[in-house]
Write an enzyme that holds these catalytic residues in place. Structure first.
Site, PDB file in Angstrom:
ATOM      1  N   HIS A 122       0.876  -1.181   0.000  1.00 50.25           N
ATOM      2  CA  HIS A 122       0.000   0.000   0.000  1.00 50.25           C
ATOM      3  C   HIS A 122       0.913   1.231   0.000  1.00 50.25           C
ATOM      4  CE1 HIS A 122      -2.655   2.949   2.030  1.00 50.25           C
ATOM      5  NE2 HIS A 122      -3.665   2.203   1.631  1.00 50.25           N
ATOM      6  N   ASP A 199       3.108  -4.775   8.118  1.00 52.67           N
ATOM      7  CA  ASP A 199       1.898  -3.964   8.023  1.00 52.67           C
ATOM      8  C   ASP A 199       0.702  -4.921   8.107  1.00 52.67           C
ATOM      9  OD1 ASP A 199      -0.378  -2.743   7.060  1.00 52.67           O
ATOM     10  OD2 ASP A 199       0.578  -1.819   5.328  1.00 52.67           O
ATOM     11  N   GLN A 202      -4.478  -5.256   6.830  1.00 53.28           N
ATOM     12  CA  GLN A 202      -5.497  -6.119   6.214  1.00 53.28           C
ATOM     13  C   GLN A 202      -5.641  -7.466   6.898  1.00 53.28           C
ATOM     14  OE1 GLN A 202      -7.751  -5.381   4.022  1.00 53.28           O
ATOM     15  NE2 GLN A 202      -6.974  -3.338   3.601  1.00 53.28           N
ATOM     16  N   LYS A 225     -10.317  -1.428  10.622  1.00 56.76           N
ATOM     17  CA  LYS A 225     -10.433  -2.574   9.705  1.00 56.76           C
ATOM     18  C   LYS A 225     -11.007  -3.782  10.432  1.00 56.76           C
ATOM     19  CE  LYS A 225      -7.502  -0.812   6.468  1.00 56.76           C
ATOM     20  NZ  LYS A 225      -7.964  -0.152   5.266  1.00 56.76           N
ATOM     21  N   CYS A 363      -4.909   2.492  -3.560  1.00 57.73           N
ATOM     22  CA  CYS A 363      -3.680   3.030  -2.925  1.00 57.73           C
ATOM     23  C   CYS A 363      -2.521   2.051  -3.099  1.00 57.73           C
ATOM     24  CB  CYS A 363      -3.894   3.349  -1.455  1.00 57.73           C
ATOM     25  SG  CYS A 363      -5.198   4.534  -1.156  1.00 57.73           S
TER      26      CYS A 363
END
Ligand code: C6P
Length: 405
Positions: A122, A199, A202, A225, A363
């Site tokens: 991202h 990261d 998600q 999220k 993104c």
């Protein structure tokens, strides 16, 4: 244990509204998840009963708010199996956490040092590292992709060397749903002495990462999220790294003592938490974790994989439809295009039928460049979606194709 999806849906008031005269089908969960009543009630209760600033007052409301905020920190610690409570830093979200780490590394890097990111990132896991390279003279290297949207692991091994100081990879790609082999990535990076930031924006709604077992140096995520509020997230850092990194922002509550001659910084976690935080958000984050854990991540993963399999099978029956991201380890995200039709046009038509999907580059422009496409239509499923909603999506996409061909 199987999920009782109809019962779960009753927890989410928004799922009962209509959009453009049709019952809402919300398939933009990778952008942000919907919020259960339990989380909404937690926020309302905080603002209605004990709204106060934290760590600052001796009065009762301030103590109550501080206690609730710190209990939420402990819930996060337990959820991610983090060794120390003060290794949990509240942030405003994933982007904030990454920038905090990137800023901190400015003082450690020099020309000749290398940073590795993946081609699946991202923008928030690309741009801060580019900025860090500009500040320090370090070089950014990129792990390339296979056609199916997985990382070429052998190329990653080739990129690693004693010059590698940092490796940054997402756990799950937001644009394609690919699940990256992060345990192996971390192990290899550590062999050359590089630190690793994962990261988890998600992943956290689909899996429950054990951060001590993973042994990553940093992990970032966003509460929104995973059924929590927007504007709050967490950065996990190993104690030795958090002690070494300088503070990101200066301000209230991150200090021990301030004089005009010299300021000394507060201990962890407060060193990285300048200013009044998102108090309601932090408490709501804790409530969201509790909610998800009550449902159970194994049941969530099992059900979402059934949704993914069914939606993939049904969408692929549409002639001219191509799915991007077809690796063996995938979460419930389907990015697709139909030959000759712009993704925005499909997104607009399905919205008219009450279906929310995301369209565009998500993104993650380098991924779109890799496939030489302007963007995709992305349907991302959560545990509160149903097989009937998959059918509604498929029939809406068919209708869109008919209208636009
Ligand atoms: N992806 C999407 O629609 P923030 O905005 O800080 O909460 O999260 C940024 C971010 C970082 N990494 C990954 C892998 C992400 O997916 C996101 C957010 C959303 O895909 C909004 S762009």
């Amino acid at each position: 244990m199987a999920l009782n999806v109809q019962e779960i849906r009753n927890d989410f008031p928004i799922l009962h509204r209509e959009v453009n005269g049709h019952p809402l089908v919300y398939l933009d969960n990778a952008a942000t998840s919907q919020k259960p009543q339990q989380v909404i009630d937690t926020l309302v209760h905080y603002y209605s009963h004990y709204n106060a600033n934290i760590h600052r007052g001796v009065h009762t409301l301030s103590q109550e708010a501080t206690d609730a905020y710190e209990i939420a920190r402990k819930k996060i610690q337990a959820h991610f199996n983090i060794r120390h409570t003060h290794e949990v830093i509240f942030t405003s979200g994933t982007t904030h956490g990454i920038n905090l780490v990137a800023n901190g590394f400015s003082s450690f890097l020099k020309e000749g040092d290398e940073i590795i990111v993946s081609a699946l990132e991202h923008h928030s896991n690309i741009v801060p590292w580019q900025m860090l390279c500009e500040r320090t003279g370090a070089t950014l290297k990129v792990i390339p992709l296979n056609e199916n949207g997985t990382l070429i692991f052998s190329e990653y091994e080739q990129l690693l060397s004693s010059a590698t100081k940092l490796v940054f990879v997402n756990h799950i790609s937001n644009a394609l749903g690919t699940i990256n082999p992060i345990a192996k990535i971390i192990e290899k990076a550590h062999e050359v002495g590089a630190a690793v930031l994962i990261d988890g924006a998600q992943s956290c709604s689909h899996v429950k990462p054990d951060l001590q077992a993973l042994d990553c140096d940093f992990y970032v995520t966003s509460a929104h999220k995973m059924c929590g509020p927007t504007g709050v997230g967490m950065l996990y850092g190993k104690l030795e790294w958090l002690n070494k990194l300088p503070p990101y922002q200066g301000g209230g509550e991150m200090i021990k003592e301030v004089t005009f001659e010299k300021t000394t910084y507060a201990d962890l976690p407060h060193k990285f938490e300048a200013g009044t935080p998102n108090i309601a958000g932090g408490i709501g984050f804790g409530a969201a974790l509790e909610y998800l854990n009550n449902i159970g991540f194994e049941a969530i993963a099992q059900y979402e994989s059934e949704l993914l399999a069914y939606a993939t099978e049904e969408l692929l029956k549409i002639e001219g439809l191509k799915i991007y991201g077809t690796g063996p380890d995938k979460t419930s995200v389907i990015s697709f295009n139909i030959e000759g039709i712009h993704p925005y046009d499909i997104g607009t038509i399905v919205d008219k039928l009450g279906i929310a999907v995301r369209t565009g580059h998500h993104c993650a422009q380098p991924i779109m460049d890799f496939y030489q496409i302007p963007g995709t239509v992305r349907a991302s499923f959560a545990f509160y979606n149903t097989m009937e909603e998959v059918d509604r999506l498929v029939s809406a996409v068919k209708k869109a194709k008919m209208m636009l061909s």
